[in-house]
Design a protein around this motif. Sequence first.
Motif, mmCIF file in Angstrom:
data_model
loop_
_atom_site.group_PDB
_atom_site.id
_atom_site.type_symbol
_atom_site.label_atom_id
_atom_site.label_comp_id
_atom_site.label_asym_id
_atom_site.label_seq_id
_atom_site.Cartn_x
_atom_site.Cartn_y
_atom_site.Cartn_z
ATOM 1 N N ALA A 33 45.431 41.804 45.454
ATOM 2 C CA ALA A 33 45.892 42.537 46.485
ATOM 3 C C ALA A 33 45.600 42.330 47.734
ATOM 4 C CB ALA A 33 45.923 44.018 46.021
ATOM 5 N N SER A 34 46.367 42.534 48.730
ATOM 6 C CA SER A 34 45.824 42.558 50.080
ATOM 7 C C SER A 34 46.295 43.698 50.805
ATOM 8 C CB SER A 34 46.445 41.001 50.715
ATOM 9 O OG SER A 34 45.966 40.940 52.206
ATOM 10 N N ALA A 35 47.481 43.715 51.686
ATOM 11 C CA ALA A 35 47.858 44.631 52.418
ATOM 12 C C ALA A 35 48.601 45.954 51.457
ATOM 13 C CB ALA A 35 49.199 44.254 53.515
ATOM 14 N N ASP A 36 48.020 47.022 51.871
ATOM 15 C CA ASP A 36 48.034 48.323 51.042
ATOM 16 C C ASP A 36 47.504 48.248 49.629
ATOM 17 O OD1 ASP A 36 49.288 50.836 50.836
ATOM 18 O OD2 ASP A 36 50.921 50.333 49.644
ATOM 19 N N GLY A 37 46.357 47.321 49.450
ATOM 20 C CA GLY A 37 45.899 47.108 48.366
ATOM 21 C C GLY A 37 45.167 48.117 47.742
ATOM 22 N N LEU A 38 44.733 49.018 48.549
ATOM 23 C CA LEU A 38 43.692 50.363 48.233
ATOM 24 C C LEU A 38 44.705 51.098 47.360
ATOM 25 C CD1 LEU A 38 41.362 52.017 47.705
ATOM 26 C CD2 LEU A 38 41.618 52.919 49.965
ATOM 27 N N ASN A 39 45.847 51.401 47.924
ATOM 28 C CA ASN A 39 46.910 52.169 47.229
ATOM 29 C C ASN A 39 47.458 51.610 46.013
ATOM 30 O OD1 ASN A 39 49.275 54.372 46.956
ATOM 31 N ND2 ASN A 39 50.323 52.467 47.489
ATOM 32 N N ALA A 40 47.807 50.210 46.007
ATOM 33 C CA ALA A 40 48.450 49.752 44.779
ATOM 34 C C ALA A 40 47.210 49.971 43.514
ATOM 35 C CB ALA A 40 48.525 48.210 45.411
ATOM 36 N N ILE A 56 37.996 44.073 33.989
ATOM 37 C CA ILE A 56 38.888 43.941 34.886
ATOM 38 C C ILE A 56 38.176 43.304 36.029
ATOM 39 C CG2 ILE A 56 40.790 44.965 36.333
ATOM 40 C CD1 ILE A 56 40.809 47.205 34.379
ATOM 41 N N VAL A 57 38.794 42.305 36.616
ATOM 42 C CA VAL A 57 38.263 41.525 37.797
ATOM 43 C C VAL A 57 39.206 41.798 38.971
ATOM 44 C CG1 VAL A 57 36.570 39.989 36.741
ATOM 45 C CG2 VAL A 57 38.683 39.364 36.858
ATOM 46 N N VAL A 58 38.957 41.753 40.094
ATOM 47 C CA VAL A 58 39.655 42.234 41.313
ATOM 48 C C VAL A 58 39.207 41.498 42.297
ATOM 49 C CG1 VAL A 58 40.616 43.969 42.759
ATOM 50 C CG2 VAL A 58 40.195 44.740 40.265
ATOM 51 N N VAL A 59 40.180 40.711 43.139
ATOM 52 C CA VAL A 59 40.090 40.328 44.441
ATOM 53 C C VAL A 59 41.005 40.983 45.347
ATOM 54 C CG1 VAL A 59 40.879 38.264 46.204
ATOM 55 C CG2 VAL A 59 39.395 37.763 44.043
ATOM 56 N N GLN A 60 40.604 41.719 46.576
ATOM 57 C CA GLN A 60 41.180 42.431 47.530
ATOM 58 C C GLN A 60 40.895 41.698 48.848
ATOM 59 O OE1 GLN A 60 43.355 45.292 48.124
ATOM 60 N NE2 GLN A 60 42.904 44.546 50.245
ATOM 61 N N HIS A 61 41.686 41.476 49.371
ATOM 62 C CA HIS A 61 41.396 40.786 50.777
ATOM 63 C C HIS A 61 40.563 41.825 51.554
ATOM 64 C CE1 HIS A 61 44.833 37.462 50.160
ATOM 65 N NE2 HIS A 61 43.637 37.291 49.317
ATOM 66 N N SER A 92 32.101 43.746 31.002
ATOM 67 C CA SER A 92 32.116 44.460 29.741
ATOM 68 C C SER A 92 33.318 45.436 29.790
ATOM 69 C CB SER A 92 30.833 45.632 29.907
ATOM 70 O OG SER A 92 30.906 46.149 31.108
ATOM 71 N N PRO A 93 33.825 46.008 28.547
ATOM 72 C CA PRO A 93 35.137 46.676 28.616
ATOM 73 C C PRO A 93 34.936 47.772 29.529
ATOM 74 C CG PRO A 93 34.175 45.817 26.175
ATOM 75 C CD PRO A 93 33.255 45.480 27.306
ATOM 76 N N GLY A 94 36.194 47.967 29.918
ATOM 77 C CA GLY A 94 36.442 49.270 30.540
ATOM 78 C C GLY A 94 35.678 49.424 31.990
ATOM 79 N N LYS A 95 35.085 48.159 32.724
ATOM 80 C CA LYS A 95 34.593 48.178 33.812
ATOM 81 C C LYS A 95 35.415 47.228 34.717
ATOM 82 C CE LYS A 95 29.797 49.384 32.462
ATOM 83 N NZ LYS A 95 28.422 48.841 32.408
ATOM 84 N N VAL A 96 35.279 47.795 35.876
ATOM 85 C CA VAL A 96 36.214 46.979 36.966
ATOM 86 C C VAL A 96 35.443 46.240 37.944
ATOM 87 C CG1 VAL A 96 37.965 47.246 38.809
ATOM 88 C CG2 VAL A 96 38.103 48.610 36.669
ATOM 89 N N PHE A 97 35.287 45.064 38.063
ATOM 90 C CA PHE A 97 34.250 44.402 39.110
ATOM 91 C C PHE A 97 35.270 43.768 40.091
ATOM 92 C CE2 PHE A 97 32.439 44.382 34.747
ATOM 93 C CZ PHE A 97 31.139 44.404 35.219
ATOM 94 N N ILE A 98 34.957 44.294 41.467
ATOM 95 C CA ILE A 98 35.518 43.875 42.793
ATOM 96 C C ILE A 98 34.680 42.840 43.525
ATOM 97 C CG2 ILE A 98 36.647 44.707 45.043
ATOM 98 C CD1 ILE A 98 37.134 47.318 43.743
ATOM 99 N N ALA A 99 35.405 41.787 44.098
ATOM 100 C CA ALA A 99 34.945 40.700 44.831
ATOM 101 C C ALA A 99 34.278 41.468 46.204
ATOM 102 C CB ALA A 99 35.853 39.645 45.102
ATOM 103 N N PRO A 100 33.025 41.250 46.555
ATOM 104 C CA PRO A 100 32.568 41.512 47.717
ATOM 105 C C PRO A 100 32.979 40.737 49.160
ATOM 106 C CG PRO A 100 31.064 40.172 46.682
ATOM 107 C CD PRO A 100 32.049 40.347 45.766
ATOM 108 N N PRO A 101 33.101 41.474 50.158
ATOM 109 C CA PRO A 101 33.522 40.778 51.394
ATOM 110 C C PRO A 101 32.847 39.577 51.510
ATOM 111 C CG PRO A 101 33.102 42.993 51.756
ATOM 112 C CD PRO A 101 32.493 42.675 50.498
ATOM 113 N N ASP A 102 33.718 38.425 51.898
ATOM 114 C CA ASP A 102 33.184 36.942 52.428
ATOM 115 C C ASP A 102 32.772 36.328 51.219
ATOM 116 O OD1 ASP A 102 33.227 35.437 54.487
ATOM 117 O OD2 ASP A 102 31.227 35.779 54.733
#
Length: 217
Positions: A33-40, A56-61, A92-102
């Motif tokens: 996600a990017s613009a409005d990603g936190l809400n989405a 779950i793995v996530v890339v948010q700009h 691991s199941p049920g955990k969400v990993f978000i890419a850090p900035p940069d």
Amino acid sequence: MITNPEKPNQNDSKISSTQSPTSPVFDLVALTASADGLNALTQVLSALPSDFPVAIVVVQHLSPRHPSLMAQILNRRTSLQVKEAEEGCCLSPGKVFIAPPDYHLLVNGDGSLSLSQTEKVHFVRPAAEVLFESVAEHYQQRAIAVVLTGGDGDGSRGVQAIKKMGGKVIAQDKATSKVWGMPAAAIATGCVDWVLPLDKIGQAITQLVVYGQLENN
């Protein structure tokens, strides 16, 4: 194929072991996600059950100039554990990993995560392309990619890789996207299986992971 699943039953907060398969049909869900990603992301992740059976793995700009509080915020808004990804940590199941900035985020064949500061893609780092291509390589038909609101075309090459390896792709529809650039670019590849409004994506992910298909298919 474009379809809309039924709206989730708000009383069904758990996946019943008597109704679900012995093991999940998919092994990993990757979102961008990017613009409005936190809400989405809040809407999608909060719709998932507390016993969601895969990682779950996530890339948010994100801006590279400031620390991100996204993991902490999402951790308060979902029953899943959300954390910023670190080099070498394991899915691991049920955990969400978000890419850090940069940092680009990649998954490895052994279920661990890697971070990289290789060149930007679509002028961004982290980029969905990098994540999705690593997911396609290592999880193949056992992966689901989800493209949410955002500008430009990040993720469009990655969804082609996911689809080529047998995975499934969901994109947010235009009506509920704050900015439709990323979902539109993904859809234009012809590799998106379902185009869905934001409030139906979480339930669709659960149905696919647990049953391998959407409720009305």
